[in-house]
Scaffold this motif. Structure first.
Motif, mmCIF file in Angstrom:
data_model
loop_
_atom_site.group_PDB
_atom_site.id
_atom_site.type_symbol
_atom_site.label_atom_id
_atom_site.label_comp_id
_atom_site.label_asym_id
_atom_site.label_seq_id
_atom_site.Cartn_x
_atom_site.Cartn_y
_atom_site.Cartn_z
ATOM 1 N N VAL A 280 0.834 -1.204 0.000
ATOM 2 C CA VAL A 280 0.000 0.000 0.000
ATOM 3 C C VAL A 280 0.870 1.256 0.000
ATOM 4 C CG1 VAL A 280 -1.612 1.351 1.382
ATOM 5 C CG2 VAL A 280 -1.988 -1.096 1.072
ATOM 6 N N LEU A 281 1.902 1.249 0.846
ATOM 7 C CA LEU A 281 2.788 2.420 0.910
ATOM 8 C C LEU A 281 3.412 2.698 -0.451
ATOM 9 C CD1 LEU A 281 4.283 4.564 2.637
ATOM 10 C CD2 LEU A 281 6.093 2.895 2.943
ATOM 11 N N THR A 282 3.819 1.629 -1.133
ATOM 12 C CA THR A 282 4.436 1.794 -2.443
ATOM 13 C C THR A 282 3.450 2.393 -3.436
ATOM 14 O OG1 THR A 282 5.781 -0.139 -1.954
ATOM 15 C CG2 THR A 282 5.690 0.566 -4.240
ATOM 16 N N VAL A 283 2.230 1.871 -3.409
ATOM 17 C CA VAL A 283 1.237 2.353 -4.367
ATOM 18 C C VAL A 283 0.879 3.817 -4.105
ATOM 19 C CG1 VAL A 283 -1.134 2.072 -5.171
ATOM 20 C CG2 VAL A 283 0.309 0.068 -4.822
ATOM 21 N N TRP B 134 18.102 -7.820 1.100
ATOM 22 C CA TRP B 134 16.966 -7.383 1.930
ATOM 23 C C TRP B 134 16.881 -5.858 1.962
ATOM 24 C CZ3 TRP B 134 13.216 -10.478 2.533
ATOM 25 C CH2 TRP B 134 12.265 -10.316 3.541
ATOM 26 N N ALA B 135 18.042 -5.199 2.055
ATOM 27 C CA ALA B 135 18.061 -3.731 2.079
ATOM 28 C C ALA B 135 17.697 -3.161 0.713
ATOM 29 C CB ALA B 135 19.435 -3.241 2.510
ATOM 30 N N ALA B 136 18.011 -3.924 -0.341
ATOM 31 C CA ALA B 136 17.747 -3.432 -1.695
ATOM 32 C C ALA B 136 16.249 -3.234 -1.933
ATOM 33 C CB ALA B 136 18.323 -4.396 -2.729
ATOM 34 N N ILE B 137 15.427 -4.045 -1.245
ATOM 35 C CA ILE B 137 13.974 -3.872 -1.392
ATOM 36 C C ILE B 137 13.602 -2.451 -0.988
ATOM 37 C CG2 ILE B 137 11.699 -4.663 -0.612
ATOM 38 C CD1 ILE B 137 12.997 -7.380 0.020
ATOM 39 N N ALA B 138 14.127 -2.035 0.166
ATOM 40 C CA ALA B 138 13.820 -0.687 0.653
ATOM 41 C C ALA B 138 14.386 0.376 -0.278
ATOM 42 C CB ALA B 138 14.368 -0.505 2.061
ATOM 43 N N ALA B 139 15.610 0.130 -0.786
ATOM 44 C CA ALA B 139 16.233 1.115 -1.682
ATOM 45 C C ALA B 139 15.435 1.257 -2.978
ATOM 46 C CB ALA B 139 17.673 0.697 -1.982
ATOM 47 N N LEU B 140 15.011 0.112 -3.510
ATOM 48 C CA LEU B 140 14.236 0.136 -4.752
ATOM 49 C C LEU B 140 12.918 0.885 -4.560
ATOM 50 C CD1 LEU B 140 13.943 -1.034 -7.705
ATOM 51 C CD2 LEU B 140 12.520 -2.796 -6.656
ATOM 52 N N LEU B 141 12.209 0.542 -3.464
ATOM 53 C CA LEU B 141 10.902 1.169 -3.257
ATOM 54 C C LEU B 141 11.039 2.663 -2.977
ATOM 55 C CD1 LEU B 141 9.043 -1.600 -1.219
ATOM 56 C CD2 LEU B 141 9.060 -1.180 -3.666
ATOM 57 N N ARG B 142 12.156 3.044 -2.339
ATOM 58 C CA ARG B 142 12.348 4.455 -2.052
ATOM 59 C C ARG B 142 12.706 5.228 -3.326
ATOM 60 N NH1 ARG B 142 14.914 8.336 1.499
ATOM 61 N NH2 ARG B 142 14.890 10.153 0.140
ATOM 62 N N THR B 143 13.649 4.686 -4.105
ATOM 63 C CA THR B 143 14.108 5.457 -5.262
ATOM 64 C C THR B 143 13.097 5.399 -6.418
ATOM 65 O OG1 THR B 143 15.363 3.533 -5.996
ATOM 66 C CG2 THR B 143 16.562 5.203 -4.783
ATOM 67 N N VAL B 152 9.384 1.023 5.408
ATOM 68 C CA VAL B 152 9.659 -0.228 4.691
ATOM 69 C C VAL B 152 10.662 -1.084 5.469
ATOM 70 C CG1 VAL B 152 10.582 -1.238 2.582
ATOM 71 C CG2 VAL B 152 9.064 0.730 2.430
ATOM 72 N N THR B 153 11.752 -0.462 5.957
ATOM 73 C CA THR B 153 12.752 -1.279 6.671
ATOM 74 C C THR B 153 12.170 -1.826 7.980
ATOM 75 O OG1 THR B 153 13.715 0.744 7.580
ATOM 76 C CG2 THR B 153 14.827 -0.232 5.690
ATOM 77 N N LEU B 154 11.327 -1.029 8.650
ATOM 78 C CA LEU B 154 10.693 -1.523 9.883
ATOM 79 C C LEU B 154 9.819 -2.744 9.600
ATOM 80 C CD1 LEU B 154 9.623 1.716 11.766
ATOM 81 C CD2 LEU B 154 10.971 -0.152 12.692
ATOM 82 N N MET B 155 9.036 -2.652 8.500
ATOM 83 C CA MET B 155 8.173 -3.781 8.147
ATOM 84 C C MET B 155 9.020 -4.998 7.778
ATOM 85 S SD MET B 155 5.170 -2.606 8.525
ATOM 86 C CE MET B 155 5.629 -1.347 9.697
ATOM 87 N N LEU B 156 10.120 -4.746 7.050
ATOM 88 C CA LEU B 156 10.971 -5.850 6.624
ATOM 89 C C LEU B 156 11.614 -6.574 7.816
ATOM 90 C CD1 LEU B 156 12.655 -4.352 3.419
ATOM 91 C CD2 LEU B 156 11.019 -6.236 3.518
#
Lengths: 307, 362
Positions: A280-283, B134-143, B152-156
């Protein structure tokens, strides 16, 4: 089968309540522009104090009062850090959260594994007797209903009152809010305190009603779920309410999996709330305009009054 | 307006003297609070403080334990600090540590009966890759999607804990381990060699790796253009943009370095004191390292010192629970207090307290 279904659906009202309470509190804090990462610790402290008081006095009401006040007291440290000393909100939240977790274990150490009696479930004439919906929705404790009522009240406060408007303006742009004559720091202080009180009540519900016992570490990540809920609900009260019940169901995952004989690993269901939150956050974040509609723009940024 | 006769004023330049005063003040305030706390609980505060701050240094065993605990704290904090300086908030070290450990564990679990000499080095590489992934997920979603790396990192973190529970109850579970949710014990080739062989001391060569990487971090931060660009992006984003330093690059670099370091801490645990994969890999090192990073003023040398200090607290409070009878929850309270006091004291670096000018009060 039907009985199991009723048991799980009705149980979700209870498991959702602490999530809902804490998330509504965090929503208000975030709407004022402050991200408070200490909910987990505040819930733990609220749970510990509420349990101790309820155990000694036999009164749930006193327990809730004490739990709420204890969290507010703890939040004074957070408020001092971010509002007075302009410390980083992320670090301050984590610091106070760790302190809260430590204090809860410390203060309630002689209460470990003790139990008390939960709140009774209320029966409502006619409604409780309805098939299916009766035992699910109308056989709950009073706090479940209060939580729902509070959600309605909070939604109308946000959208219909002057106080709600000030809160939102402060969160959107504290400088404009200041130039309009609103007290930015006072508003944020009240918002943080409200958030803390709600986290404390959420903890109190967890330790004196939902599972009426004290055990160190009993909040087990529910504060983080509450934080996730605010994002999952895109900073809207009724979406948060809906999310709380979905996440509440997910918390009953183990039970559901066992009793319904479904063959999925329970860890998959337990992590579902977190995965859904990321999605959801991503979307919502993807579209800059859409996130602007709900997410407070100044979230995480301190406001330094210029003189 | 108010009775309070002082006001907090921004310094025109950051006080470097205060950078030394702040940690000292933090420790002093924490010790005062601890004294009060132990007195309230009816313990002898002197004995307790002695157990916490002195006893770990009195014998080789204590020093060995401090080194074991310092290693993960320092290595994670070095990685996080690089991100924090660039204002990239990776709160997910705990999850990156977990995934790094799982990646590394695949090697000794798969080849448990055919251990090879390069087992440990390949595990270290795998752990780094796991943390990075694992960190790359957060980097990808952020950038790519502008999603907050904090959330994202907290959820991960939470998801990683569930992944660990799943694998040790399922595919990576020891088939001969009865119903215990844990992997097989690793062969000796999969473990860090002990520094002192054959004794009781558990300290191993991971601390040497940690200190070597701290030196690398120091070079990166103080002497590399890449480190400089990250820092400018953190303190002056507008200037960094004007200079053409890419913000996305900073996010990627920060998160990947942080993830790799946390992954290394993960392999340090399973190839060190633990020796297998089990439900709990770290007593919250990922979060404690955030405290270490700040307490070390986000500088590589400061972090080494802060890491040792935090490790002493861990080891010393464990000892004090036994010898002075302090509650086992005391370490966490102390950790929280340290970070709270640090953040309060840190205000002195950028601000000063002074008497309000021109307004005399009766």
């Amino acid at each position: 089968m039907t009985n199991t279904l009723i048991f799980i659906l009705a149980g979700a009202f209870s498991t959702a309540t602490p999530l809902l309470l804490a998330a509504m509190g965090e929503l208000v804090a975030e709407k004022s522009g402050v991200i408070n990462l200490s909910i987990e610790g505040m819930m733990a402290l609220g749970a510990a104090i509420a349990f101790m008081i309820a155990y000694q006095s036999g009164s749930h009401a006193l327990g809730f009062l004490g739990g709420g006040l204890a969290s507010v007291a703890l939040s004074l440290i957070f408020s001092t850090l971010v509002l007075v000393l302009n410390a980083n909100q992320v670090a301050s939240g984590l610091a106070v959260g760790i302190l809260g977790l430590g204090l809860s274990a410390f203060l309630a150490r002689s209460f470990e594994s003790l139990t008390i009696i939960s709140l009774e479930k209320l029966d409502i004439p006619i409604l409780t007797a309805l098939p299916l919906i009766g035992p699910v929705a109308f056989h709950q404790d009073v706090v479940v209903y209060l939580g729902l009522g509070l959600a309605v009240a909070l939604a109308s406060f946000m959208s219909k009152t002057r106080g709600g408007l000030i809160l939102r303006v402060v969160g959107e742009d504290p400088h404009i809010a200041h130039s309009l004559g609103f007290k930015v720091l006072r508003t944020r202080f009240l918002a943080i305190s409200f958030g803390a009180a709600m986290a404390g009540l959420a903890g109190a519900y967890a330790s004196t009603v939902l599972t009426p016992l004290w055990s160190d570490g009993m909040i087990i990540g529910r504060g983080w779920i509450a934080l996730a809920l605010v994002v999952f609900g895109t900073w809207r009260v009724f979406r948060i309410l809906l999310g709380a019940y979905m996440f509440g169901l997910a918390l009953l995952a183990d039970l559901a999996v066992q009793s319904l004989g479904i063959r999925i690993p329970s860890q998959l269901l337990t992590s579902a709330p977190y995965v859904m939150t990321i999605i959801v956050l991503t979307v919502v974040s993807k579209d800059a305009l859409r996130i602007k509609l709900n997410a407070p723009i100044s979230l995480g940024e301190n406001y330094k009054p210029s003189k | 307006m108010s009775v309070w006769p002082f006001e907090i004023v921004a310094r025109t330049e950051r006080s470097s003297r205060m950078l030394f005063v702040v940690p000292v003040l933090t420790v002093v305030l924490t010790v005062i609070c601890a004294t009060i706390m132990f007195t309230v609980t009816g313990n002898d505060a002197g004995t307790a403080l002695y157990s916490i701050f002195v006893e770990p240094f009195l014998d080789a065993y204590g020093i060995s334990e401090v080194l074991i605990k310092a290693s993960p704290l320092i290595i994670i904090a070095q990685g996080l600090a690089i991100g924090f300086r660039a204002r990239v908030w990776n709160i997910g070290a705990e999850g990156q540590l977990t995934i790094g450990a799982i990646f590394a564990s695949l090697i000794p679990i798969y080849w448990v009966d055919q251990p090879f000499s390069l087992m440990l080095p390949s595990m270290i590489v795998a752990a780094g890759l796991g943390g990075v992934a694992w960190a790359a997920i957060a980097a990808l979603l952020r950038t790519r999607f502008n999603a907050s790396e904090i959330i994202v990192t907290l959820m991960l973190n939470q998801i990683a804990a569930q992944v660990l529970l799943y694998v040790i109850n399922g595919p990576l579970k020891d088939p001969r381990g009865f119903s215990f949710p844990q992997s097989v014990s690793f062969p000796p080739e999969a473990l860090y060699p002990l520094i002192v062989e054959g004794g009781l001391l558990r300290v191993n060569y991971s601390i040497i790796l940690t200190l070597a990487l701290s030196a690398v971090a120091w070079v990166f931060v103080a002497h590399s253009f890449s480190g400089y660009r990250l820092h400018v992006g953190g303190v002056a984003p507008a200037a960094a943009r004007y200079a053409g330093f890419s913000a996305n690059r900073a996010v990627w670099l920060s998160l990947l370095i942080g993830g790799a370091c946390a992954g290394l801490a993960g392999v340090g645990e399973i190839a060190g004191p633990i020796g297998r994969l089990q439900p709990i890999l770290s007593p919250g090192y990922g979060f404690a390292a955030i405290i270490v990073a700040f307490l070390g003023a986000l500088t590589p040398i400061g972090i080494v010192l802060a890491g040792f200090f935090m490790a002493v607290i861990y080891v010393g409070t464990d000892g004090a629970v036994l010898s002075a009878g302090i509650p086992s929850s005391a370490p966490m309270v102390l950790q929280g207090l340290i970070l709270v006091f640090y953040l309060m004291a840190y205000t002195l670096v950028n601000y000063q307290l002074r008497r309000k000018p021109g307004r005399m009060r009766a």
